[in-house]
Every structure is written in structure tokens, then in C-alpha cells.
Design a protein around this motif. Structure first.
Motif, PDB file in Angstrom:
ATOM      1  N   SER A 267      82.218  13.419   5.719  1.00 42.35           N
ATOM      2  CA  SER A 267      81.941  13.183   7.009  1.00 42.35           C
ATOM      3  C   SER A 267      81.620  11.569   7.217  1.00 42.35           C
ATOM      4  N   LEU A 268      82.127  11.108   8.342  1.00 42.97           N
ATOM      5  CA  LEU A 268      81.586   9.670   8.592  1.00 42.97           C
ATOM      6  C   LEU A 268      80.232   9.840   9.452  1.00 42.97           C
ATOM      7  N   VAL A 269      79.729  10.815   9.670  1.00 39.56           N
ATOM      8  CA  VAL A 269      78.692  10.971  10.803  1.00 39.56           C
ATOM      9  C   VAL A 269      77.439  11.696   9.918  1.00 39.56           C
ATOM     10  N   ASN A 270      76.164  11.235   9.846  1.00 37.86           N
ATOM     11  CA  ASN A 270      75.020  11.881   9.521  1.00 37.86           C
ATOM     12  C   ASN A 270      74.549  12.770  10.015  1.00 37.86           C
ATOM     13  N   THR A 271      74.008  13.821   9.596  1.00 38.95           N
ATOM     14  CA  THR A 271      73.148  14.579  10.275  1.00 38.95           C
ATOM     15  C   THR A 271      71.821  14.809   9.998  1.00 38.95           C
ATOM     16  N   GLU A 272      70.791  14.576  10.910  1.00 35.90           N
ATOM     17  CA  GLU A 272      69.522  14.503  10.635  1.00 35.90           C
ATOM     18  C   GLU A 272      68.641  15.669  11.007  1.00 35.90           C
ATOM     19  N   LEU A 273      68.366  16.778  10.299  1.00 39.13           N
ATOM     20  CA  LEU A 273      67.801  17.957  10.810  1.00 39.13           C
ATOM     21  C   LEU A 273      66.303  17.666  11.078  1.00 39.13           C
ATOM     22  N   ILE A 274      65.886  18.070  12.139  1.00 39.12           N
ATOM     23  CA  ILE A 274      64.346  17.751  12.635  1.00 39.12           C
ATOM     24  C   ILE A 274      63.699  19.391  13.059  1.00 39.12           C
ATOM     25  N   LYS A 275      63.125  20.010  12.254  1.00 42.83           N
ATOM     26  CA  LYS A 275      62.014  21.317  12.581  1.00 42.83           C
ATOM     27  C   LYS A 275      61.146  21.060  13.551  1.00 42.83           C
ATOM     28  N   VAL A 276      61.285  21.453  14.769  1.00 38.61           N
ATOM     29  CA  VAL A 276      60.314  21.524  15.970  1.00 38.61           C
ATOM     30  C   VAL A 276      59.200  21.998  15.803  1.00 38.61           C
ATOM     31  N   GLU A 277      58.090  21.521  15.387  1.00 40.90           N
ATOM     32  CA  GLU A 277      56.691  22.181  15.141  1.00 40.90           C
ATOM     33  C   GLU A 277      56.087  22.348  16.638  1.00 40.90           C
ATOM     34  N   ILE A 278      55.364  23.547  16.891  1.00 50.18           N
ATOM     35  CA  ILE A 278      54.802  23.607  18.181  1.00 50.18           C
ATOM     36  C   ILE A 278      53.436  24.158  17.756  1.00 50.18           C
ATOM     37  N   ASP A 279      52.390  23.486  18.235  1.00 49.45           N
ATOM     38  CA  ASP A 279      51.089  23.948  18.181  1.00 49.45           C
ATOM     39  C   ASP A 279      50.572  24.550  19.165  1.00 49.45           C
TER      40      ASP A 279
END
Length: 720
Positions: A267-279
Motif C-alpha cells: 500500500s502507498l498509504v499508512n493507516t494509523e489506528l487510534i483506540k478512542v478512550e472515553i472516561d
């Protein structure tokens, strides 16, 4: 610098020492893990303006080694930073057939295999550029009849528009009524492949989203797709099957069809995974849902300058969440000035001045789902791609071959309808983050747990027969049937041969069709008028046929709510005799009387949503299909019973499918022209014009001389 312990995504600039050190690290990584090396290169390209200039020549060599030639041409060749040998190698990766197109390393491998007429089954990420190779196939200009099978009618029009540039050499066919030319590109659903009378020998077959062949993906159309592909394979075409995230195809498939399975994560695109943390500050389910929504809305607003897609589980949820996001912006006084889009005027004239959907669009919020009219679905993608929408709330419709992506994807729900999404669905959704030559890095915000990774071994029922339904099995020749299924096959075929031919072609429940034949036979003896009719049925005739189909043709896994067997004939009748405005008005009246506690806005929005759902799924799709099935069976039965005439439901089925327009205008419906436009221009079109002559005439109309045409309607005509 210990790059193994450094978060590469956080790097904003590279001075000489850091740049040289990272380049050295990447060069070593290529021997260990090419994927990691590629991700670092993409990050460097993302911050190219902040890379020490004296090290860029070194990075150019590394970028070239990775095969990122589209980026070399776009970002580096244009600034004269390539040496002669790099220029030559970049030019080598340029398409010989498509102007101004440069392939990356693995696209070039596939393009060369395509030129050698190698059958291909390709599993590659969404950002790989698989669809560009469809254009490469067509641009070879060597195949007489090319077939592209798409999963939905909405995607047919999108594909047609992307291939319009080839219309000088090819006749593009999207409708079974069109005339076949000397050279043709057929863009059809699997159903239309089976319906197409006189479909010529196909020289090249392209199947998009080929994973839909699987019996395990819970797609109600998988049987039809298997039957259609098996039919086409008898022509022995060269083929190119494409899709994402498939690990294995059935054993022996490559050998039997002289095919190559090409699996890549390139792939010529990076994927950044962000786990959304909710307090969470509350404990109740509803309260926590509200906190979760507020977190989503905050993130959407923070990222408003970068387009976002929000995935949710259902069309209703997508629309409701979009409205609540608008309310959040309004309450927090964050709304921008409203924009004026041509579509807004069309909605006000044809649907309602009070529909919330319109207000969302004016404030750069879109909704993409399978229940809104096809031309509106296509417009959502157009506006989003043009940057006129900041956020698109969507369902699984967004992952099925739609040509769009966004900087950010928010996976808000972990359901697809009532079913929990698996790793395959998750991967497809996150694949919409980032786009080659536009976004170097796509961010994926995840609000739930990531499904456990699974190996996806694709089954192809017509070939491997591990799980094969009667509808596919009966369409095979006996010598194709594996021994374990022979007895079942023989039982299925122990039936009248004339009926069998019709039952096979209909590609719906075999047992259901046999039961329908029996019920029709009984009715023809006591009340033949319920069966023998043409043009428009009376209510009793319609109710009999539709309820017969409901009882015997629905799959056990199909969701029907809120439609019922008794309600459907009433709904069809209502849609026959009323235009869309009246339908919405009547539904509003009904909801207002039955839901007295609802606010007026909710009544209006729900009324429009209900009418759209009825029209898209039941009136334009399910009812015409069922009518055609019963029609084909009753014609054979009437002849066998020696009756002087039979019924003919074809006119009525076509009327429903094409929203009441004349047969010759059904092509316009498939090409994304709104019904309102057809009504305005139909009287200007000579009666003898059909197909290409019809389109040519419309394209040459002077739109400015038709004052009733809205700007949006003119836009749609210009897309013909």
C-alpha cells in the motif's frame, strides 16, 4: 537514535543526522520487514518539505527501491530531483495505454500479467489501486466484449461514469434493453447477467468485490452471483477478480482456470489506528451512549478541516447520528455559514422544504446509505470527493466498491445490522482511511474492540461445493457435481424439464418455485383470473401473486421488518397511484396520527425515510423480481394445462422497477437521471428514439431553453 523504540508517526521533521540515520534503518528493515520499511517511507513523503535537502537524494533512491513510482512522479520528478536512471525506471512504470498514469511496483507486475492475458484473482488493500487496472484492461483495446460485474445498481452508474472516456471505442451497456454494438463494455449486476437475453460471448470478465461469491458472508445475492459467474466461465473468458483481505482461495481453482492468486498487503498509504478512550462519568447504557456520541462529535469537529467518514450499523442510525451531530454543532455555536448546493433546491422542489437531510448538506454533513434514491447516493460521493462535505455518515454501502476515501474513518459501531462485524468487515471499513496521491496517512478511530484476526479462506460454492445451496447446485451440469451432492442433485432434477429450465434461470429458491407451481395450478382450476392478467393487476390479483412469492421465495436469513406479507400489496398499490410528494404527505399524516408524542421534525424525517426504504427495496427491487419469477412459472403452467392464454406480468414488473417511466427511459434511471428530469424532458424526445440515439439526443438538448430544469437536474444530464 534507536528507531525501534521511536514512534515514527510522531515525527514532524528530519534534520541531517536524523534523516541519514532513519534512511540507514529503513535500508536494513527491507531485509527484515518490507511492510515496516514502506510505512516509514510513506511517513517521510508525508513530511517531505521538512526533510533535510542534502539527504533527499538518498531518500529518492529508497523511495524508488520501494517501487513508489506514482509518488516519484508527482512529488519529486516535478521538482527535477530525479537523475537520468531514475527517470528511465519511472518511465518504465508508466502505463503504455493510459495517459499520465504511473503504476507502483506491484501494479506494474499485474499490468504486465494482464498484457500476457493471465487470469488473475487479486486480493489487495483498498488503497492499492485495483480499479485503475480495469481501465488498463479496457485501454488495451483488444477485447470485443468486456463484462464488469458490480454488486449493486448504484455502483453500475459510478463505474459507467469513470469509464465514459472509453465510449469512443466501446459501447457501454448498463441495461438489458440496450443494443449490442461491435465492441461492448457490459456493466451489470449478477441478476442482470442472468436476465440479459442474447448476451454475447464474453472475452474478458471483471468481477469486483469477488468475496461476495462466498456462502459464508451472509449475502442474499451470493447464489445469483455464483450462478452468473459459472455461466460466464463457460465462455472461457480471461478474467480479473478483485477484492480486499482474502487469504486463500479454494484449492485447485488456480489450476482449473489457469489463474494466478495474487495476494498483497502492499500500500502507498499508512493507516494509523487510534483506540478512542472515553472516561465515562455515568453508568447507565443510554447515558454512556450519549457520552460516546459527544466524544465522536468533539473529534469530528477537531478534524473538520480533514474529511471524515463515520461508520454505523444501519441507515436509520446513520441519519439519526448525523442529525445529532448537527444539533451538537448548533448548540455549541460551532456551525459555519450554510453553503448552497444544487441538490438542495432539487430536494425542496421534489421532496420537502422541511427535510433535515437538506439542512445537513447545507452545513457540510452527508449521509450515504442504501435506502436513499440512487442519484442522491451518487451525489453524496461526488460532493464528498469534491470537498463540499466534511463528514459522511454511512453504512456498509461505503465499502462495496465505492470510489471514495477520507483522511479519517471513525468506526463508531461494531455491528452490521444486527450482526457483529468480523475482522474482514473491520478491515474493509478501515481501508477507506487515506488515499493514494491524496492522503499519505489515514487515521482510523475505533470506538469498540478490534475483532480478533481471522484467516479468510474464501469458498466459491459453484466450484468447491463445500457449502452449496440448491439454487447453485441445480445450475451445474451433472459431471461438475461432486459425489457427495449427486443424490441431492438428482432429486432436484427429478421434475418437469420445461419447468426446470425456468427454475434454474430464476436463481431463487428451487423448492419455493416448485411450491408456487403447485399453488398456481390449484388456483387456475378454481379462479384463473387471479393468475391470468396483464398490464396492471387489480388489488386481489396483486395480493395473490405477491403473497405467494412472500411465502415461498424469501430466504430464512432475510430481514423484512417493518414490511409484512399483508402490508406489501397495499404498499405497492400506494406507490403505483401516487407521486413521491403525495406518498410523503400521506406517510406524514399517518405517523402524526399514530405517534402523537413525536415532534413534527421527527414525523417529517421518518416519513421520507419510510417512503425511500419502501421504494428502494420493495417497490424497485424485490417486487419486480418476484413478479418476474411467478410470471415465468405461470406461462409454462398455462401452456401445459392447455389454456388458451396466460398472464403477462412483464409490463407491471418493469413499471415498478423503473419508477413508472417508459421502458425506453429505464436506461436513464440506471444512469442516475432523477425521475423529475425524465418527466420534464420526455415530451421533447421523439417516440422512435431509443438507446444510444436517445442519449445522443438528450446530450444535445439546449438545457437553458428548458426553464423548468433545475441546476442539479442539468448536472445529472451532463453526466450521461
Amino acid at each position: 537514535m534507536d528507531w525501534r523504540r521511536t514512534e515514527i508517526t510522531n515525527i514532524k521533521e528530519l534534520d541531517f543526522d536524523l534523516s541519514f540515520s532513519l534512511a540507514k534503518y529503513v535500508s536494513k528493515q527491507y531485509l527484515i520487514n518490507e511492510n515496516i520499511a514502506n510505512k516509514i517511507i510513506i511517513k517521510v513523503l508525508d513530511i517531505w518539505e521538512n526533510v533535510d535537502p542534502s539527504t533527499k537524494e538518498l531518500w529518492v533512491d529508497i523511495i524508488e527501491s520501494a517501487g513508489f513510482y506514482p509518488y516519484l512522479r508527482k512529488k519529486i520528478q516535478s521538482t527535477n530531483q530525479l537523475d537520468t536512471t531514475s527517470e528511465i525506471r519511472t518511465s518504465f512504470h508508466a502505463s503504455n495505454n493510459l495517459e499520465s498514469v504511473t503504476f507502483h511496483k506491484e501494479q506494474k507486475i499485474l499490468a504486465d500479467l494482464i498484457a500476457k492475458e493471465q487470469n488473475l484473482v487479486v486480493s489487495a488493500p483498498t488503497s492499492f489501486g485495483k480499479s485503475l487496472l480495469i481501465q488498463e484492461i479496457i485501454a488495451l483495446n483488444k477485447y470485443k466484449n468486456i463484462l464488469i460485474i458490480q454488486p449493486t445498481l448504484a455502483l453500475i452508474n459510478e463505474t459507467r461514469i469513470s469509464l465514459k472516456k472509453f465510449s469512443e471505442y466501446y459501447n457501454i451497456i448498463v441495461n438489458t434493453s440496450q443494443e449490442i454494438g461491435n465492441k461492448n463494455i457490459f456493466i451489470l449486476t449478477a441478476e442482470r447477467v442472468l436476465e440479459f437475453e442474447g448476451l454475447p460471448k464474453i472475452n474478458y470478465c471483471i468481477l469486483d468485490e469477488f468475496y461476495k461469491l462466498s456462502s459464508l458472508r451472509d449475502d442474499e445475492r451470493s447464489d445469483v452471483l455464483n450462478i452468473a459467474i459459472r455461466k460466464i466461465m463457460k465462455f472461457s473468458p480471461i478474467f480479473y477478480f478483485i477484492g480486499p483481505n482474502i487469504d486463500h482461495i479454494p484449492e485447485g481453482f488456480e489450476e482449473k482456470y489457469n489463474a494466478k492468486f495474487f495476494k498483497t498487503e502492499y500500500s502507498l498509504v499508512n493507516t494509523e489506528l487510534i483506540k478512542v478512550e472515553i472516561d465515562y462519568q455515568t453508568s447507565g447504557v443510554r447515558s454512556r451512549d450519549k457520552e460516546k456520541e459527544e466524544k465522536l462529535f468533539e473529534l469530528l469537529y477537531e478534524n473538520r478541516h480533514e474529511q471524515s467518514i463515520v461508520y454505523v450499523s444501519s441507515p436509520k442510525r446513520a441519519y439519526d447520528l448525523a442529525k445529532r451531530y448537527f444539533d451538537y454543532l448548533k448548540t455549541e455555536k460551532l456551525l459555519n455559514n450554510a453553503q448552497s448546493l444544487p441538490i438542495c433546491e432539487w430536494i425542496e422542489e421534489n421532496l420537502s422544504t422541511d427535510w433535515s437531510f437538506n439542512n445537513l448538506l447545507k452545513h457540510r454533513i452527508g449521509v450515504h446509505s442504501g435506502i436513499i434514491p440512487k442519484h442522491l447516493v451518487h451525489s453524496m460521493i461526488d460532493y464528498f470527493n469534491e470537498g463540499k462535505l466534511e463528514v459522511l455518515f454511512c453504512t456498509t454501502t461505503i465499502i462495496e466498491g465505492v470510489n471514495t476515501s477520507a483522511k479519517n474513518v471513525f468506526i463508531f459501531d461494531n455491528k452490521k445490522g444486527a450482526t457483529t462485524i468480523d475482522f474482514f468487515d473491520f478491515s474493509n471499513i478501515k481501508g477507506r482511511a487515506g488515499r493514494m496521491l491524496k492522503h499519505y496517512t489515514g487515521r482510523v478511530y475505533i470506538f469498540n474492540n478490534i475483532p480478533p484476526r481471522e484467516t479468510l479462506n474464501l469458498d466459491i460454492p459453484f466450484y468447491d461445493q463445500k457449502i452449496i445451496n440448491d439454487e447453485i447446485l441445480i445450475n451445474l451440469d451433472r459431471d461438475e457435481v461432486q459425489k457427495t451432492h449427486r443424490e441431492r442433485y438428482d432429486v432436484l432434477n427429478d421434475y418437469d424439464k420445461e419447468f426446470l429450465e425456468v427454475i434454474k434461470k430464476n436463481a431463487v429458491s428451487v423448492e419455493g418455485q416448485k411450491k408456487i407451481v403447485q399453488k398456481l395450478k390449484e388456483e387456475l382450476r378454481v379462479n384463473p383470473r387471479l393468475v391470468i392478467w396483464d398490464n396492471f393487476p387489480n388489488y386481489n390479483q396483486l395480493r395473490f401473486i405477491i403473497q405467494l412469492a412472500w411465502e415461498h421465495l424469501l430466504k430464512p436469513t432475510e430481514t423484512t421488518r417493518p414490511m409484512t406479507k399483508n402490508k406489501l400489496p397495499v404498499t405497492i398499490t400506494k406507490h403505483i397511484y401516487n407521486d413521491i410528494g403525495t406518498l410523503i404527505f400521506e406517510e406524514k399524516k399517518y405517523l402524526a396520527s399514530t405517534k402523537p408524542n413525536w415532534e413534527e421534525q421527527r414525523v417529517i424525517d421518518t416519513a421520507i425515510e419510510n417512503v425511500f426504504r419502501e421504494k428502494r427495496h420493495w417497490i424497485s427491487y424485490k417486487a419486480p423480481k418476484w413478479l418476474s419469477v411467478v410470471d415465468s412459472l405461470q406461462k409454462v403452467l398455462c401452456r401445459k394445462m392447455g389454456l388458451s392464454k396466460s398472464g403477462d406480468y412483464s409490463y407491471f414488473a418493469s413499471y415498478l422497477e423503473n419508477e413508472g417511466v417508459e421502458d425506453r427511459f429505464s436506461l436513464l434511471v440506471d444512469m442516475g437521471v432523477p425521475l423529475s428530469v425524465i418527466k420534464k424532458i420526455s415530451k421533447l424526445i421523439p417516440q422512435n428514439l431509443v438507446d444510444r440515439e436517445l442519449i445522443h439526443f438528450i446530450k444535445n438538448l439546449s438545457y437553458n431553453n428548458i426553464p423548468s430544469l433545475l441546476e442539479y437536474e442539468i448536472e445529472k444530464l451532463k453526466q450521461l
